[in-house]
Design a protein around this motif. Sequence first.
Motif, mmCIF file in Angstrom:
data_model
loop_
_atom_site.group_PDB
_atom_site.id
_atom_site.type_symbol
_atom_site.label_atom_id
_atom_site.label_comp_id
_atom_site.label_asym_id
_atom_site.label_seq_id
_atom_site.Cartn_x
_atom_site.Cartn_y
_atom_site.Cartn_z
ATOM 1 N N MET A 1 0.792 -1.248 -0.045
ATOM 2 C CA MET A 1 0.107 0.048 0.146
ATOM 3 C C MET A 1 1.043 1.317 0.036
ATOM 4 O O MET A 1 1.977 1.518 0.986
ATOM 5 C CB MET A 1 -1.067 -0.002 1.291
ATOM 6 N N ALA A 2 0.607 2.340 -0.877
ATOM 7 C CA ALA A 2 1.234 3.584 -0.896
ATOM 8 C C ALA A 2 1.247 4.059 0.328
ATOM 9 O O ALA A 2 0.022 4.178 0.845
ATOM 10 C CB ALA A 2 0.828 4.263 -2.174
ATOM 11 N N LYS A 3 1.990 5.472 0.879
ATOM 12 C CA LYS A 3 1.818 6.097 1.920
ATOM 13 C C LYS A 3 2.474 7.415 1.588
ATOM 14 O O LYS A 3 3.236 7.601 0.683
ATOM 15 C CB LYS A 3 2.391 5.321 3.218
ATOM 16 N N LEU A 4 1.868 8.335 2.632
ATOM 17 C CA LEU A 4 2.761 9.424 2.540
ATOM 18 C C LEU A 4 3.424 9.708 4.199
ATOM 19 O O LEU A 4 2.962 9.500 5.073
ATOM 20 C CB LEU A 4 1.582 10.553 2.405
ATOM 21 N N ILE A 5 4.727 10.293 4.113
ATOM 22 C CA ILE A 5 5.610 10.433 5.029
ATOM 23 C C ILE A 5 5.480 11.902 5.348
ATOM 24 O O ILE A 5 6.226 12.771 4.695
ATOM 25 C CB ILE A 5 6.729 9.754 5.129
ATOM 26 N N MET A 6 5.023 12.453 6.453
ATOM 27 C CA MET A 6 5.084 13.809 6.826
ATOM 28 C C MET A 6 6.027 14.321 7.695
ATOM 29 O O MET A 6 6.411 13.694 8.627
ATOM 30 C CB MET A 6 3.568 14.285 7.158
ATOM 31 N N SER A 7 6.600 15.322 7.205
ATOM 32 C CA SER A 7 7.631 15.929 8.025
ATOM 33 C C SER A 7 7.817 17.381 8.063
ATOM 34 O O SER A 7 7.152 18.007 7.140
ATOM 35 C CB SER A 7 8.925 15.407 7.480
ATOM 36 N N LEU A 8 8.321 17.695 9.209
ATOM 37 C CA LEU A 8 8.338 19.379 9.270
ATOM 38 C C LEU A 8 9.692 19.661 9.786
ATOM 39 O O LEU A 8 10.210 19.150 10.705
ATOM 40 C CB LEU A 8 7.600 19.905 10.395
ATOM 41 N N ASP A 9 10.440 20.692 9.221
ATOM 42 C CA ASP A 9 11.828 20.966 9.517
ATOM 43 C C ASP A 9 12.631 19.654 9.610
ATOM 44 O O ASP A 9 13.804 19.556 10.569
ATOM 45 C CB ASP A 9 12.040 21.888 10.583
ATOM 46 N N GLY A 10 12.525 18.603 8.937
ATOM 47 C CA GLY A 10 13.321 17.561 8.885
ATOM 48 C C GLY A 10 12.864 16.260 9.786
ATOM 49 O O GLY A 10 13.599 15.360 9.951
ATOM 50 N N SER A 11 12.136 16.677 10.750
ATOM 51 C CA SER A 11 11.651 15.753 11.589
ATOM 52 C C SER A 11 10.255 14.959 11.322
ATOM 53 O O SER A 11 9.377 15.622 10.796
ATOM 54 C CB SER A 11 11.216 16.347 13.103
ATOM 55 N N ILE A 12 10.151 13.648 11.183
ATOM 56 C CA ILE A 12 8.906 13.072 10.733
ATOM 57 C C ILE A 12 7.967 13.107 11.739
ATOM 58 O O ILE A 12 8.081 13.027 13.230
ATOM 59 C CB ILE A 12 9.351 11.692 10.317
ATOM 60 N N ILE A 13 6.856 13.357 11.289
ATOM 61 C CA ILE A 13 5.521 13.664 12.104
ATOM 62 C C ILE A 13 4.791 12.585 12.184
ATOM 63 O O ILE A 13 4.226 11.911 13.269
ATOM 64 C CB ILE A 13 4.875 14.862 11.727
ATOM 65 N N ARG A 14 4.391 11.859 10.981
ATOM 66 C CA ARG A 14 3.437 10.780 11.072
ATOM 67 C C ARG A 14 3.590 10.133 9.543
ATOM 68 O O ARG A 14 4.154 10.721 8.558
ATOM 69 C CB ARG A 14 2.131 11.213 11.218
ATOM 70 N N GLU A 15 3.055 8.936 9.554
ATOM 71 C CA GLU A 15 2.720 7.929 8.301
ATOM 72 C C GLU A 15 1.491 8.145 7.862
ATOM 73 O O GLU A 15 0.580 7.779 8.907
ATOM 74 C CB GLU A 15 3.697 6.990 8.301
ATOM 75 N N ILE A 16 1.135 8.244 6.816
ATOM 76 C CA ILE A 16 -0.485 8.520 6.238
ATOM 77 C C ILE A 16 -0.356 7.392 5.073
ATOM 78 O O ILE A 16 -0.112 7.438 3.962
ATOM 79 C CB ILE A 16 -0.751 9.677 5.616
ATOM 80 N N PRO A 17 -1.239 6.340 5.505
ATOM 81 C CA PRO A 17 -1.430 5.287 4.453
ATOM 82 C C PRO A 17 -2.619 5.640 3.415
ATOM 83 O O PRO A 17 -3.534 6.162 3.886
ATOM 84 C CB PRO A 17 -1.795 3.940 5.441
ATOM 85 N N LEU A 18 -2.326 5.445 2.154
ATOM 86 C CA LEU A 18 -3.285 5.636 1.178
ATOM 87 C C LEU A 18 -4.113 4.442 0.898
ATOM 88 O O LEU A 18 -4.219 3.877 -0.095
ATOM 89 C CB LEU A 18 -2.556 6.119 0.045
ATOM 90 N N ASP A 19 -5.091 4.350 1.836
ATOM 91 C CA ASP A 19 -5.921 3.213 1.967
ATOM 92 C C ASP A 19 -7.331 3.254 1.712
ATOM 93 O O ASP A 19 -8.049 2.581 1.769
ATOM 94 C CB ASP A 19 -5.894 2.736 3.480
ATOM 95 N N LYS A 20 -7.510 4.567 0.985
ATOM 96 C CA LYS A 20 -8.893 4.922 0.435
ATOM 97 C C LYS A 20 -8.745 5.455 -0.820
ATOM 98 O O LYS A 20 -7.720 6.118 -1.237
ATOM 99 C CB LYS A 20 -9.647 5.564 1.505
ATOM 100 N N GLU A 21 -9.743 5.654 -1.662
ATOM 101 C CA GLU A 21 -9.515 6.310 -3.062
ATOM 102 C C GLU A 21 -9.209 7.531 -2.946
ATOM 103 O O GLU A 21 -8.285 8.084 -3.864
ATOM 104 C CB GLU A 21 -10.926 6.065 -4.021
ATOM 105 N N ARG A 22 -9.634 8.415 -2.030
ATOM 106 C CA ARG A 22 -9.344 9.902 -1.983
ATOM 107 C C ARG A 22 -9.065 10.133 -0.816
ATOM 108 O O ARG A 22 -9.626 10.127 0.374
ATOM 109 C CB ARG A 22 -10.770 10.685 -2.357
ATOM 110 N N VAL A 23 -7.886 10.971 -0.647
ATOM 111 C CA VAL A 23 -7.258 11.331 0.857
ATOM 112 C C VAL A 23 -7.085 12.902 0.550
ATOM 113 O O VAL A 23 -6.454 13.289 0.121
ATOM 114 C CB VAL A 23 -5.935 10.532 1.300
ATOM 115 N N THR A 24 -7.848 13.615 1.336
ATOM 116 C CA THR A 24 -7.869 15.323 1.498
ATOM 117 C C THR A 24 -6.795 15.547 2.349
ATOM 118 O O THR A 24 -6.354 15.062 3.348
ATOM 119 C CB THR A 24 -9.096 15.662 1.428
ATOM 120 N N ILE A 25 -6.068 16.907 1.959
ATOM 121 C CA ILE A 25 -5.149 17.495 2.924
ATOM 122 C C ILE A 25 -5.594 19.122 2.805
ATOM 123 O O ILE A 25 -5.836 19.849 1.943
ATOM 124 C CB ILE A 25 -3.854 17.479 2.251
ATOM 125 N N GLY A 26 -5.838 19.621 3.977
ATOM 126 C CA GLY A 26 -6.044 20.742 4.234
ATOM 127 C C GLY A 26 -5.924 21.462 5.815
ATOM 128 O O GLY A 26 -5.728 20.379 6.595
#
Length: 235
Positions: free
Chosen positions: A1-26
């Motif tokens: 399963m594909a995923k997004l790895i979110m980071s801020l200033d070089g520090s990893i915050i969380r991993e977001i699995p793309l386990d649904k057809e649409r994942v919204t960001i905002g």
Amino acid sequence: MAKLIMSLDGSIIREIPLDKERVTIGRKPTNDVQIENLAVSGEHARVVTILNDSFLEDLGSTNGTLVNGAPVKKHILQSNDLIEIGKYKLKFIAEGPAPQAAAPAAEDMEKTMVLRPGASMARPAIPPAAPAAPAAPAAQPAAVAAQTVAAIQVISGPGAGKELEITKNLTTLGKPGVQVAVITKRPQGYFIAHVEGAKFPIVNGATLEAQARQLNDHDVIEIAGVKMEFFYKTR
């Protein structure tokens, strides 16, 4: 399963699995991925995953969305692409078996409804396999596919009669902000999936479900009040 790895200033915050057809960001809490930052729009972007393909779409954000340092409106994601939204970075990781064909470039997405005039509604028959040598029945579909191309013809509304050949890996149909669907070109055929709008497209009189649906020759699609026919034609 594909995923997004979110980071801020070089520090990893969380991993977001793309386990649904649409994942919204905002910034709004109604998003699948909420980013509480004033540089991020309420509904900033979304990632749409259809079968093994994921693509990113900016939703008209104020400050834009970057991929690998370049602003994008739509982008087919490839493993290790780096998405930038405000001060946050999201690294796209495509997991699972790697496709045998090269990943499509961003230019492989085509905005439709800019259609060229088509011919009559008559459809040429699909020719048999090339007669180079007697082929086993299992080899015939590949021969046929090599000689045909998929197309869509508008059959209702002011654009009736207009035709579009589907040559890109991703082709979007509809009216942005109202109803949008995407047709993906894959080795096993063409698939349609809902992308945007409260109402889902209709195929052969039945409302499309959340998952992508494979299209067959002469399927009738209705989207944003316009009917169109999907069919195969010879070049």
